[in-house]
Design a protein around this motif. Structure first.
Motif, PDB file in Angstrom:
ATOM      1  N   LYS A   1      24.943  55.737  15.547  1.00 17.99           N
ATOM      2  CA  LYS A   1      24.811  54.364  15.053  1.00 17.99           C
ATOM      3  C   LYS A   1      23.421  53.850  15.273  1.00 17.99           C
ATOM      4  O   LYS A   1      22.781  54.159  16.274  1.00 17.99           O
ATOM      5  CB  LYS A   1      25.831  53.460  15.730  1.00 17.99           C
ATOM      6  CG  LYS A   1      27.193  53.635  15.129  1.00 17.99           C
ATOM      7  CD  LYS A   1      28.238  52.864  15.868  1.00 17.99           C
ATOM      8  CE  LYS A   1      29.612  53.254  15.329  1.00 17.99           C
ATOM      9  NZ  LYS A   1      30.678  52.797  16.172  1.00 17.99           N
ATOM     10  N   LYS A   2      22.984  53.038  14.341  1.00 21.74           N
ATOM     11  CA  LYS A   2      21.675  52.434  14.454  1.00 21.74           C
ATOM     12  C   LYS A   2      21.802  51.228  15.386  1.00 21.74           C
ATOM     13  O   LYS A   2      22.830  50.544  15.385  1.00 21.74           O
ATOM     14  CB  LYS A   2      21.255  51.951  13.059  1.00 21.74           C
ATOM     15  CG  LYS A   2      19.794  52.089  12.775  1.00 21.74           C
ATOM     16  CD  LYS A   2      19.575  51.714  11.320  1.00 21.74           C
ATOM     17  CE  LYS A   2      18.170  51.278  11.108  1.00 21.74           C
ATOM     18  NZ  LYS A   2      17.935  50.858   9.735  1.00 21.74           N
ATOM     19  N   GLU A   3      20.784  50.975  16.184  1.00 19.61           N
ATOM     20  CA  GLU A   3      20.826  49.808  17.057  1.00 19.61           C
ATOM     21  C   GLU A   3      20.674  48.549  16.212  1.00 19.61           C
ATOM     22  O   GLU A   3      19.828  48.489  15.320  1.00 19.61           O
ATOM     23  CB  GLU A   3      19.696  49.891  18.073  1.00 19.61           C
ATOM     24  CG  GLU A   3      20.054  49.246  19.383  1.00 19.61           C
ATOM     25  CD  GLU A   3      18.973  49.520  20.409  1.00 19.61           C
ATOM     26  OE1 GLU A   3      18.280  48.573  20.771  1.00 19.61           O
ATOM     27  OE2 GLU A   3      18.828  50.703  20.792  1.00 19.61           O
ATOM     28  N   LEU A   4      21.516  47.530  16.502  1.00 16.19           N
ATOM     29  CA  LEU A   4      21.424  46.301  15.723  1.00 16.19           C
ATOM     30  C   LEU A   4      20.272  45.457  16.235  1.00 16.19           C
ATOM     31  O   LEU A   4      19.956  45.477  17.435  1.00 16.19           O
ATOM     32  CB  LEU A   4      22.726  45.516  15.851  1.00 16.19           C
ATOM     33  CG  LEU A   4      23.940  46.175  15.205  1.00 16.19           C
ATOM     34  CD1 LEU A   4      25.186  45.388  15.544  1.00 16.19           C
ATOM     35  CD2 LEU A   4      23.775  46.249  13.714  1.00 16.19           C
ATOM     36  N   ALA A   5      19.679  44.677  15.334  1.00 17.01           N
ATOM     37  CA  ALA A   5      18.602  43.784  15.745  1.00 17.01           C
ATOM     38  C   ALA A   5      19.184  42.689  16.628  1.00 17.01           C
ATOM     39  O   ALA A   5      20.356  42.341  16.524  1.00 17.01           O
ATOM     40  CB  ALA A   5      17.943  43.182  14.511  1.00 17.01           C
TER      41      ALA A   5
ATOM     42  N   ARG B   1      18.752  39.595  16.537  1.00 21.55           N
ATOM     43  CA  ARG B   1      19.150  38.386  15.795  1.00 21.55           C
ATOM     44  C   ARG B   1      20.250  38.672  14.789  1.00 21.55           C
ATOM     45  O   ARG B   1      20.597  37.806  14.001  1.00 21.55           O
ATOM     46  CB  ARG B   1      17.933  37.817  15.076  1.00 21.55           C
ATOM     47  CG  ARG B   1      17.371  38.773  14.056  1.00 21.55           C
ATOM     48  CD  ARG B   1      16.231  38.142  13.339  1.00 21.55           C
ATOM     49  NE  ARG B   1      15.808  38.991  12.249  1.00 21.55           N
ATOM     50  CZ  ARG B   1      14.815  38.698  11.432  1.00 21.55           C
ATOM     51  NH1 ARG B   1      14.147  37.580  11.594  1.00 21.55           N
ATOM     52  NH2 ARG B   1      14.489  39.500  10.457  1.00 21.55           N
ATOM     53  N   HIS B   2      20.801  39.896  14.825  1.00 16.97           N
ATOM     54  CA  HIS B   2      21.838  40.247  13.852  1.00 16.97           C
ATOM     55  C   HIS B   2      23.076  39.373  14.051  1.00 16.97           C
ATOM     56  O   HIS B   2      23.523  39.153  15.171  1.00 16.97           O
ATOM     57  CB  HIS B   2      22.216  41.711  14.041  1.00 16.97           C
ATOM     58  CG  HIS B   2      23.210  42.196  13.045  1.00 16.97           C
ATOM     59  ND1 HIS B   2      22.844  42.850  11.890  1.00 16.97           N
ATOM     60  CD2 HIS B   2      24.550  42.107  13.001  1.00 16.97           C
ATOM     61  CE1 HIS B   2      23.926  43.141  11.196  1.00 16.97           C
ATOM     62  NE2 HIS B   2      24.967  42.697  11.853  1.00 16.97           N
ATOM     63  N   ARG B   3      23.617  38.852  12.955  1.00 22.17           N
ATOM     64  CA  ARG B   3      24.809  37.991  13.051  1.00 22.17           C
ATOM     65  C   ARG B   3      26.054  38.858  12.922  1.00 22.17           C
ATOM     66  O   ARG B   3      26.379  39.336  11.847  1.00 22.17           O
ATOM     67  CB  ARG B   3      24.769  36.940  11.948  1.00 22.17           C
ATOM     68  CG  ARG B   3      23.624  35.968  12.102  1.00 22.17           C
ATOM     69  CD  ARG B   3      23.806  34.785  11.194  1.00 22.17           C
ATOM     70  NE  ARG B   3      23.716  35.153   9.796  1.00 22.17           N
ATOM     71  CZ  ARG B   3      22.579  35.125   9.096  1.00 22.17           C
ATOM     72  NH1 ARG B   3      21.461  34.732   9.672  1.00 22.17           N
ATOM     73  NH2 ARG B   3      22.569  35.462   7.841  1.00 22.17           N
ATOM     74  N   SER B   4      26.758  39.052  14.023  1.00 23.74           N
ATOM     75  CA  SER B   4      27.969  39.876  13.999  1.00 23.74           C
ATOM     76  C   SER B   4      29.182  38.969  14.253  1.00 23.74           C
ATOM     77  O   SER B   4      29.123  37.772  13.988  1.00 23.74           O
ATOM     78  CB  SER B   4      27.842  40.977  15.041  1.00 23.74           C
ATOM     79  OG  SER B   4      27.359  40.453  16.241  1.00 23.74           O
ATOM     80  N   LEU B   5      30.263  39.546  14.764  1.00 27.85           N
ATOM     81  CA  LEU B   5      31.494  38.763  14.961  1.00 27.85           C
ATOM     82  C   LEU B   5      31.245  37.571  15.901  1.00 27.85           C
ATOM     83  O   LEU B   5      30.535  37.679  16.897  1.00 27.85           O
ATOM     84  CB  LEU B   5      32.566  39.682  15.566  1.00 27.85           C
ATOM     85  CG  LEU B   5      33.918  39.035  15.859  1.00 27.85           C
ATOM     86  CD1 LEU B   5      34.595  38.625  14.575  1.00 27.85           C
ATOM     87  CD2 LEU B   5      34.794  39.981  16.637  1.00 27.85           C
TER      88      LEU B   5
ATOM     89  N   THR C   1      28.189  39.346  19.275  1.00 27.21           N
ATOM     90  CA  THR C   1      29.036  40.365  19.910  1.00 27.21           C
ATOM     91  C   THR C   1      28.662  41.779  19.507  1.00 27.21           C
ATOM     92  O   THR C   1      29.146  42.729  20.105  1.00 27.21           O
ATOM     93  CB  THR C   1      30.499  40.135  19.523  1.00 27.21           C
ATOM     94  OG1 THR C   1      30.556  39.963  18.122  1.00 27.21           O
ATOM     95  CG2 THR C   1      31.059  38.925  20.202  1.00 27.21           C
ATOM     96  N   ASP C   2      27.845  41.932  18.470  1.00 23.57           N
ATOM     97  CA  ASP C   2      27.472  43.245  17.930  1.00 23.57           C
ATOM     98  C   ASP C   2      28.665  44.047  17.419  1.00 23.57           C
ATOM     99  O   ASP C   2      28.613  45.267  17.338  1.00 23.57           O
ATOM    100  CB  ASP C   2      26.711  44.082  18.965  1.00 23.57           C
ATOM    101  CG  ASP C   2      25.256  43.657  19.051  1.00 23.57           C
ATOM    102  OD1 ASP C   2      24.868  42.771  18.267  1.00 23.57           O
ATOM    103  OD2 ASP C   2      24.517  44.198  19.882  1.00 23.57           O
ATOM    104  N   GLN C   3      29.765  43.336  17.103  1.00 22.93           N
ATOM    105  CA  GLN C   3      30.882  44.020  16.459  1.00 22.93           C
ATOM    106  C   GLN C   3      30.732  43.819  14.964  1.00 22.93           C
ATOM    107  O   GLN C   3      30.775  42.691  14.474  1.00 22.93           O
ATOM    108  CB  GLN C   3      32.219  43.435  16.902  1.00 22.93           C
ATOM    109  CG  GLN C   3      32.594  43.827  18.313  1.00 22.93           C
ATOM    110  CD  GLN C   3      33.919  43.224  18.683  1.00 22.93           C
ATOM    111  OE1 GLN C   3      34.827  43.173  17.867  1.00 22.93           O
ATOM    112  NE2 GLN C   3      34.024  42.773  19.918  1.00 22.93           N
ATOM    113  N   ILE C   4      30.563  44.938  14.236  1.00 20.15           N
ATOM    114  CA  ILE C   4      30.394  44.790  12.789  1.00 20.15           C
ATOM    115  C   ILE C   4      31.470  45.542  12.020  1.00 20.15           C
ATOM    116  O   ILE C   4      31.576  45.425  10.813  1.00 20.15           O
ATOM    117  CB  ILE C   4      29.006  45.281  12.334  1.00 20.15           C
ATOM    118  CG1 ILE C   4      28.710  46.631  12.925  1.00 20.15           C
ATOM    119  CG2 ILE C   4      27.940  44.278  12.689  1.00 20.15           C
ATOM    120  CD1 ILE C   4      27.487  47.273  12.368  1.00 20.15           C
TER     121      ILE C   4
END
Lengths: 357, 157
Positions: B52-56, B58-62, B135-138
Motif C-alpha cells: 500500500k502507498k502511504e497516504l498523505a 492531509r488525506h481525507r479518509s473516514l 483515520t486513514d481508513q479508505i
C-alpha cells in the motif's frame, strides 16, 4: 493403416501446438504490452495459491468464456450467426496443415515428413484458406443485422481487397527464385548457400518482397495498425452481437492468424526449419569446420529453430500492435493500391531482370 | 518521396522506442528474479492489496468523532456540519445535557457514507473540533447500503 495413424498423430500434434501457442499468445500479449508500458500485467490467476507470473491466465479466460451465456439476438439470422465464428476459426486453423515443422524423422526404416499435407500447391492452399477466413467476418457482420456490425464487415471486405492483391503479388518474386509452390520444397531450396557463405533465405534474395509481404500479412491479421473491421474505439465491429465462446472463437482466430503469419514469414523468408550450415548429418561450416550430429539431434535443432523463429515473429507482431495507432480507412487503401502493388510489380520485374543476367 | 522516407524512418523510430522500453524493463525484471536489488524497478505498479502507498497527512479518509476526557463525544449538536454538508449525509439528533457548560449532546449522529463525497466541509465547519477525517481508513466498501450508515458507536474513536 499405419499411414492413416501417422497422419492422425501428426494432425493432433500440430493442433495441440497451434492451440497452446494461441492460448499463450494471449498471455504474451498481456505481458508484453505491460512491460512496454512499464506495468506488470495479469499476474493474479492462481491455482491453489500458486501464481507463476500469471501463466494460468489463459485458462481463466477460457473458463470464463465457456461459462458465459451463449447469446443469439432475436433479430439476427440465426444459422449464419452461429456459423460465422466457426468458419472464421476453421479456415485459419486448417492452414497449419501445410506448414513444415521440420525435415523428416525416420523410425524403424520409415521416413515421416514433419508436415501434415505435403501438396504441390501448398503456398496457394495457405493463401486461399487465409483469404477465405474473411468470409467469417463478412457473414458475422451481415447476419447480426446491426448497422455497426455491417459497417465492420464492409470495412473488413474493403481491407481485404486492398491488401490481398499485394499479398499474392509479393510472393511471385519468391516463387520465381525458388521454382516451387510446395512449402517443404521452398524450405529445402533455402538450405543452399549464397556465395558459399550466406544461407539462401528469402530475406536475402527477396528483401523487398519480404517487406511487402510483411505489411500485407499484418493487414491480414486484422490487428491494431490495420484493425479496421474491429475499430474497438469507435465502431465495435463485426462481433458486436457475439458473446461467450463464439466471441472467444473470433478472438482466438485473431491470435491464431498472428501465429500462422509468423509461420509463413518463417517458412518463406527465414528458412523455415533450416539452421544455417546444418545438413542432415550435422554442421558443415563454410570456413571448413565440421560438427557431425546424430539424426535426432538434427531434428531437434530443426524443430527448435522453427519454433524460435515463429516466437520471434509473434513477439515482433505484438510489439507492432502495441506501438502504432490505427491507419485511417483511406490511408490503408492508399497504401495497398498505390504503394504495395506498384512496389510488388517492381519487385517482380527486378527479380526477373536479376535472374536473367 | 523524401517525405515518405521521412515518415518511414519515424515509424521505425516508434517501434525502436517501444522495443527499448521492453528490453530495459525486461532487464530490470530479470535482475529482480535473480535476486539482485536495483534502485530502478522494471514496473511502476504497486501491487495494491499486499503493498500500500502511504497516504498523505492531509488525506481525507473516514470520519471520526473526538471524545472528551470523560469519554463522551465532544460534539455539542450545533448542526453546523449538517448545514455545511453539500451531500446532506449527516443526521444529528440533539438531546439535553445536564452539564450547563455543554447544554447539548448528540443522541444520534449518523453519517451516510454512501452519500458522503469526502469534501471535508464538516471538519472545517465544526467549532468544537469534534469531527476529524484522519483515520486513514479508505477501504469502506460494503455489500449493502445499510452497512454504510455509520452511527455514533462506529464513528467515535
Amino acid at each position: 493403416m499405419i499411414e492413416i495413424l501417422i497422419v492422425f498423430i501428426k494432425i493432433i500434434f500440430a493442433l495441440i501446438w497451434l492451440l497452446t501457442l494461441t492460448l499463450y499468445l494471449t498471455w504474451v500479449e498481456r505481458k508484453e504490452s505491460a512491460v512496454i508500458q512499464d506495468r506488470i500485467g495479469a499476474n493474479r490467476a492462481s491455482i491453489l495459491g500458486i501464481r507463476i507470473i500469471g501463466l494460468f491466465q489463459p485458462f481463466a479466460d477460457a473458463i470464463k468464456m465457456i461459462f458465459k451465456e451463449d447469446f443469439t439476438p432475436s433479430f439476427s439470422k440465426k444459422f449464419l450467426h452461429d456459423l460465422a465464428p466457426f468458419l472464421s476459426f476453421f479456415f485459419v486453423a486448417i492452414t497449419i496443415s501445410a506448414i513444415p515443422f521440420g525435415d523428416f524423422i525416420s523410425i524403424g526404416g520409415k521416413t515421416i515428413n514433419l508436415l501434415i499435407l505435403d501438396i504441390n500447391v501448398g503456398l496457394l492452399f495457405v493463401l486461399a484458406m487465409l483469404s477465405l477466413g474473411i468470409y467469417g467476418i463478412l457473414i458475422a457482420g451481415w447476419s447480426s443485422n446491426n448497422k455497426f456490425t455491417l459497417i465492420g464487415g464492409l470495412r473488413g471486405a474493403a481491407q481485404l481487397i486492398s491488401y490481398e492483391v499485394a499479398l499474392g503479388l509479393s510472393l511471385i518474386g519468391l516463387i520465381m527464385v525458388y521454382p516451387s509452390l510446395n512449402l517443404s520444397q521452398i524450405v529445402h531450396f533455402q538450405g543452399e548457400l549464397l556465395f558459399g557463405v550466406v544461407p539462401k533465405w528469402g530475406i536475402f534474395l527477396q528483401p523487398l518482397g519480404f517487406m511487402i509481404f510483411f505489411f500485407a500479412a499484418l493487414a491480414e491479421t486484422k490487428r491494431v495498425p490495420f484493425d479496421l473491421p474491429e475499430g474497438e474505439s469507435e465502431i465495435i465491429g463485426f462481433f458486436t452481437e457475439y458473446g461467450g465462446l463464439k466471441w472467444g472463437l473470433f478472438m482466438m482466430t485473431d491470435f491464431m492468424e498472428v501465429i500462422i503469419v509468423s509461420c509463413l514469414l518463417t517458412t518463406l523468408f527465414f528458412g523455415g526449419w533450416q539452421v544455417p550450415w546444418l545438413a542432415t548429418d550435422g554442421f558443415h561450416f563454410p570456413w571448413g569446420g565440421e560438427w557431425l550430429l546424430s539424426h535426432w539431434v538434427v531434428v531437434l535443432f530443426q524443430v527448435a529453430a522453427f519454433n524460435i523463429k515463429v516466437f520471434f515473429f509473434s513477439w515482433l507482431q505484438v510489439l507492432i500492435r502495441w506501438t502504432y495507432p490505427r491507419f485511417r480507412y483511406d490511408q490503408l487503401m492508399d497504401m495497398g493500391w498505390k504503394l504495395l502493388i506498384p512496389l510488388s510489380l517492381v519487385n517482380i520485374v527486378g527479380t526477373g531482370i536479376l535472374m536473367s543476367i | 518521396m523524401i517525405k515518405a522516407i521521412e515518415y518511414f524512418i519515424e515509424i521505425l523510430r516508434g517501434s525502436v522506442i517501444t522495443a527499448r522500453h521492453f528490453f530495459v524493463n525486461m532487464f530490470f525484471h530479470i535482475l529482480k528474479v535473480m535476486g539482485i536489488k536495483t534502485k530502478r524497478k522494471g514496473a511502476v505498479t504497486i501491487q495494491y492489496p499486499e503493498e500500500k502507498k502511504e497516504l498523505a497527512s492531509r488525506h481525507r479518509s473516514l470520519h471520526r468523532l473526538m471524545k472528551r476526557e470523560n469519554g463522551k463525544p465532544r460534539c455539542v449538536a450545533c448542526m453546523l456540519c449538517v448545514t455545511a454538508c453539500p451531500s446532506e449525509c449527516i443526521y444529528v439528533e440533539a438531546a439535553e445535557d445536564p452539564d450547563l457548560e455543554i447544554q447539548k449532546y448528540p443522541a444520534k449522529f449518523i453519517i451516510d457514507l454512501s452519500r458522503c463525497c469526502f469534501c471535508g466541509f464538516c471538519v472545517e465547519a465544526c467549532p468544537e473540533d469534534a469531527i476529524r477525517m484522519d483515520t486513514d481508513q479508505i477501504e469502506l466498501a460494503q455489500y449493502s447500503r445499510e452497512d454504510l450508515l455509520y452511527d455514533l458507536d462506529k464513528l467515535i474513536g
